[in-house]
Motif scaffolding. Structure first.
Motif, PDB file in Angstrom:
ATOM      1  N   GLU A 346       0.820  -1.206   0.000  1.00  0.00           N
ATOM      2  CA  GLU A 346       0.000   0.000   0.000  1.00  0.00           C
ATOM      3  C   GLU A 346       0.863   1.269   0.000  1.00  0.00           C
ATOM      4  N   TRP A 349       0.878   4.857  -3.959  1.00  0.00           N
ATOM      5  CA  TRP A 349      -0.482   5.384  -4.156  1.00  0.00           C
ATOM      6  C   TRP A 349      -1.122   4.825  -5.420  1.00  0.00           C
ATOM      7  N   ASP A 555      -6.752  -2.732   5.271  1.00  0.00           N
ATOM      8  CA  ASP A 555      -5.561  -1.971   4.892  1.00  0.00           C
ATOM      9  C   ASP A 555      -4.313  -2.624   5.473  1.00  0.00           C
ATOM     10  N   ARG A 564      -7.799   2.501   2.222  1.00  0.00           N
ATOM     11  CA  ARG A 564      -6.908   3.649   2.479  1.00  0.00           C
ATOM     12  C   ARG A 564      -7.516   4.607   3.510  1.00  0.00           C
TER      13      ARG A 564
END
Length: 842
Positions: A346, A349, A555, A564
């Motif tokens: 993660e 972006w 996440d 997110r």
């Protein structure tokens, strides 16, 4: 004595019809009112023109014979003939046989596609003509469906299927377990082999044929190579023999590495000549045993499964290996598009699992053999409660495609929550992708019509097991029925399909029909509301069971199912200008809609955009307030299912009434677990209070950790949000009885007394609840036996459960006591007690 005997026979017949366990599904053929005039208006003969043993035409005749007897009490004879005498008879035949025997070269037989049929029946005589034998069987089932719903009117109907491929995928393992199975072990496999008794498999074939399914993949896509041993090939042939009279061809899933792990070649490179020869030989051996085998299903290079990327080969080269082996036999290769990197980070972006299908497959368009069909999940991720259409449907102009749906409620309540799925499916099927600025509804793409492809259609993951309800839940069977109906005609109405199923399954009582219709049509919106709305995905635990709530798991994982979420904002930015560019994978008109936050539908807002919790929706609400309100609304709807069903007491047989009631009561309680967990999580994360003052405020509850405890101790639950006030109590040891007591402070009156507890796998604790030493109720933690969801060994959102005792009289100051007796590894956990006045929802 004779009168007594007849009375006893009548009583036994009535008792038998009242005791229903769901095994017959929608093929109950329950008696309907049919007087003597009605009897005379029904056929006395069923005539076939094809005597081929095992033909679906013969099956059709037998089904009509049995159906007439059970539905209307009409005894008809069955005969094979070479004449076209239809006096007081229904003639069942293929178009070819009908034209040949009846010498009707210039007859009015309508044009039909493969598997299509024509029913022309008026009272006691008529004809059911199929384009092929399978079509004739489908026509027979359609005729019986009408009779079973009390419709004896004349019929003249011509219908053909939407697409040639209408398959189901079983996820059964060789050891008898079922991946995402919530209804008992496999009906096909046990101990590494095909089971000896295929009675249940045959019953399943009837159900599938009646909704016009024409092929079945019998084993898990995460396949075991030992299925290809000679002994198991022989077993597959036995399954094929059982399914052939129902017009259903069988196929199998393959493990890509089989030439190495089973064949000992030391390689499974799809371009290696020895590997090509090995698969050709295996395929020939299978077709020697099963000449009409449907083909193969392959999952490769995904989620740790072996595939062509091991040898730096393309997915097309991998798929074509099997397609070419199948071509001499007319088989189809279904190749799953579920390919992605499950070790994503993660930190970037622009990383986005939703991009994977187009990234992998678009560049290969036109490189697949003509008997390859790319099997595409309806959305870009994985059977979520709300997803946009997979953009891959708009990016393969020269490749056959099929849509993959899931009757199995993997992310949608494991058949323990009522969720009628066709309204969800219709959002996908009816969606117009506007490819090249032309009308491009998904249903026309998968049929092959839009891009003029020879093959296309449907596949559904189905997890039937040995449970007599097939799916673990009587009401969940509406989804299997509806899948078949939609695969035949995707424009069919969800309510009309549902109501046909209700009449066939529960009878024609209007109150029953209305109640089940109302509950079912409200169920998907309710589930979406209390699990994950605004396109945020199903906020379940994606690292464990895919069942209960765990928004934190969404996440920081490698699977790419992200939200997110942080303390100020939430959602995936999938725009081209600033995000992962997933919106840009769609055709221009759709891409423009999703790129702009103002034109993105609110129900997909967080799928495509990352926004502050204070972002205002079209409704005027902020995102966070919508979360709070929706979760309360969804849970409130689920509470209403229980009294709706209870209004049918006496109108539904006792066995099915109690089984459905048990699940709906459970769902009502678990929806509150979901509601509180999601709301508490985002309240803690955002620090923004619920404007209605509900989140974190429960005036009717008594927290277990605040009670006088003996043999119990407080326990911090993880995830924290899955317990009220984040804490439960457990027994101090697994051999110590726990007692929790308190004075009741609510006003004197009559209440529903609810107890929230945790039911772990690995033990069956027992609890008793007393008021002033008077036993109010007792229960055992046996949900693993009663419910089908994947169990948990932890105190969490999967194991949280509620039991309610109604109409408990309480005086202020009464002494409440709960006694918990642990068992195995389960320490009789308690979360809280709630006293609810009539009409109040906790």
């Amino acid at each position: 004595m004779m009168r007594l005997t007849l009375t006893l026979i009548w009583f036994l017949q009535i008792s038998f019809t009242l005791a229903e366990n769901g095994l017959n599904g929608w093929l109950r053929y329950a008696p309907v009112s049919c007087d003597q005039h009605c009897q005379r208006a029904l056929p006395s003969r069923i005539v076939t023109l094809n005597s081929t043993r095992g033909s679906p035409v013969g099956t059709a005749a037998q089904e009509i014979h049995d159906g007439l007897r059970k539905i209307a009490g009409k005894k008809a004879t069955t005969e094979h003939t070479t004449s076209c005498d239809t006096h007081s008879a229904i003639l069942v035949a293929t178009v070819e046989d009908y034209l040949r025997v009846c010498n009707n070269k210039n007859s009015n037989v309508p044009t039909l596609n493969d598997d299509g049929f024509w029913i022309d029946i008026d009272g006691a005589q008529g004809r059911i003509i199929g384009q092929n034998a399978r079509g004739a069987l489908y026509g027979a089932y359609e005729y019986l469906s009408r009779l079973a719903q009390g419709d004896f009117s004349p019929v003249d109907e011509v219908t053909s299927p939407h697409a040639p491929i209408r398959w189901v995928n079983q996820w059964d393992n060789m050891d008898g377990s079922i991946e995402r199975g919530y209804a008992g072990p496999s009906i096909f496999f046990a101990n590494g082999q095909i089971v000896g008794d295929l009675t249940r498999a045959k019953q399943y074939a009837r159900l599938l044929a009646s909704v016009r399914i024409n092929a079945i993949i019998v084993n898990n896509v995460n396949a075991n190579a030992t299925l290809l041993t000679p002994q198991n090939m022989d077993g597959l042939a036995r399954i094929a023999d059982i399914y052939r009279p129902y017009g259903i061809h069988i196929g199998i899933s393959l493990n890509f590495a089989s030439p190495d792990t089973l064949g000992g070649l030391g390689t499974y490179d799809p371009l290696d000549e020895s590997v090509i020869e090995w698969w050709s030989d295996i395929t020939d051996r299978l077709y020697d045993r099963i000449p009409d085998m449907a083909g193969y299903l392959v999952k490769a290079s995904s989620e740790g499964q072996p595939g062509p990327d091991t040898y730096n080969r393309t997915l097309a080269e991998g798929a074509n290996l099997f397609a070419r082996a199948l071509q001499p036999h007319g088989g189809v290769l279904m190749f799953r598009a579920f390919v992605y990197d499950h070790h994503l980070t993660e930190d970037s972006w622009t990383n986005d699992r939703a991009n994977a299908q187009v990234d992998f497959f678009k560049k290969l368009d036109g490189q697949f053999e003509d008997n390859v069909v790319i099997q595409i999940k309806y959305g870009p991720i994985d059977f979520q409660v709300r997803e946009p259409v997979s953009p891959l449907f708009a990016n393969l102009y020269q490749t056959n495609m099929a849509i993959e749906l899931q009757v199995t409620q993997e992310y949608l309540g494991h058949q323990c929550h009522l969720v009628y799925l066709p309204p969800l499916w219709k959002t996908i099927l009816d969606f117009d992708l506007r490819v090249d600025q032309q009308a491009s509804p998904v249903r026309d793409i998968i049929s092959g019509e839009r891009f003029k492809r020879p093959l296309g259609g449907w596949a559904a993951v189905v997890n039937v097991g040995t449970n007599t309800t097939w799916l673990g839940s009587h009401l969940a069977m509406s989804n299997l029925y509806a899948y078949g109906r939609l695969a035949w005609e995707p424009k069919a109405d969800s309510i009309a399909i549902l109501q046909d199923w209700v009449r066939l399954t529960f009878g024609a009582n209007r109150q029953v029909l209305d109640a089940i219709t109302d509950m079912s049509m409200a169920s998907w919106p309710a589930y979406e509301n209390y699990t994950g709305n605004l396109g945020i995905q199903t906020l379940t635990d994606i690292l464990y069971t895919h069942y209960g709530p765990n928004p934190g798991s969404q996440d920081g994982n490698g699977w790419g199912q992200w939200t997110r979420a942080d303390n100020v904002s939430i959602g995936m930015d999938r725009t081209v200008k600033n995000g992962t560019a997933n919106a840009g994978q769609y055709p221009s008109e759709i891409a423009q809609m999703y790129e702009d936050i103002e034109t993105t539908p609110d129900d997909l807002l967080l799928w495509f955009h990352h926004v502050p919790y204070t972002h205002r929706l079209d409704s005027g609400k902020t995102v966070i307030q919508h979360f709070y309100d929706a979760h309360y609304s969804g849970a409130e709807t689920a509470q209403g299912f229980v009294p709706q069903w209870e209004s049918l007491h006496g109108l539904v047989d006792r066995e099915r009434y109690e089984a459905v009631r048990t699940r709906l009561v459970y769902q009502a309680g678990h929806s509150i677990v979901w509601r509180d967990a999601i709301n508490n999580f985002y309240w803690n994360l955002s620090g923004i209070a619920d404007t209605a003052g509900r989140v974190g405020h429960h005036p009717w509850r008594i927290e277990a950790e605040t009670m006088d405890l003996k043999g119990y101790r407080p326990y911090a639950v993880d995830p924290f949000e899955t317990a009220s006030r984040y804490t439960a109590v457990v027994t101090t040891t697994n051999s110590t009885t726990g007692t929790a007591q308190t004075k009741v402070k609510v006003p004197s009156g009559t209440y529903d007394l609810g107890v929230n507890y945790f039911d772990l796998y690995g033990g069956q604790s027992q609890w008793s609840v007393y008021v002033n030493e008077r036993l109010v109720g007792e229960w055992k933690g046996n949900s693993e036996d009663v419910l089908g969801h994947t169990p948990s060994i932890y105190l969490d959102g999967h194991s949280a459960i509620r039991i309610t005792f109604r109409g408990v009289k309480i005086r202020t100051g009464d002494r409440l006591k709960i006694v918990g007796v642990p068992d195995g590894v389960e320490p009789a956990p308690l979360d809280y007690v709630v006293f609810l006045p009539a009409g109040v929802i906790d």
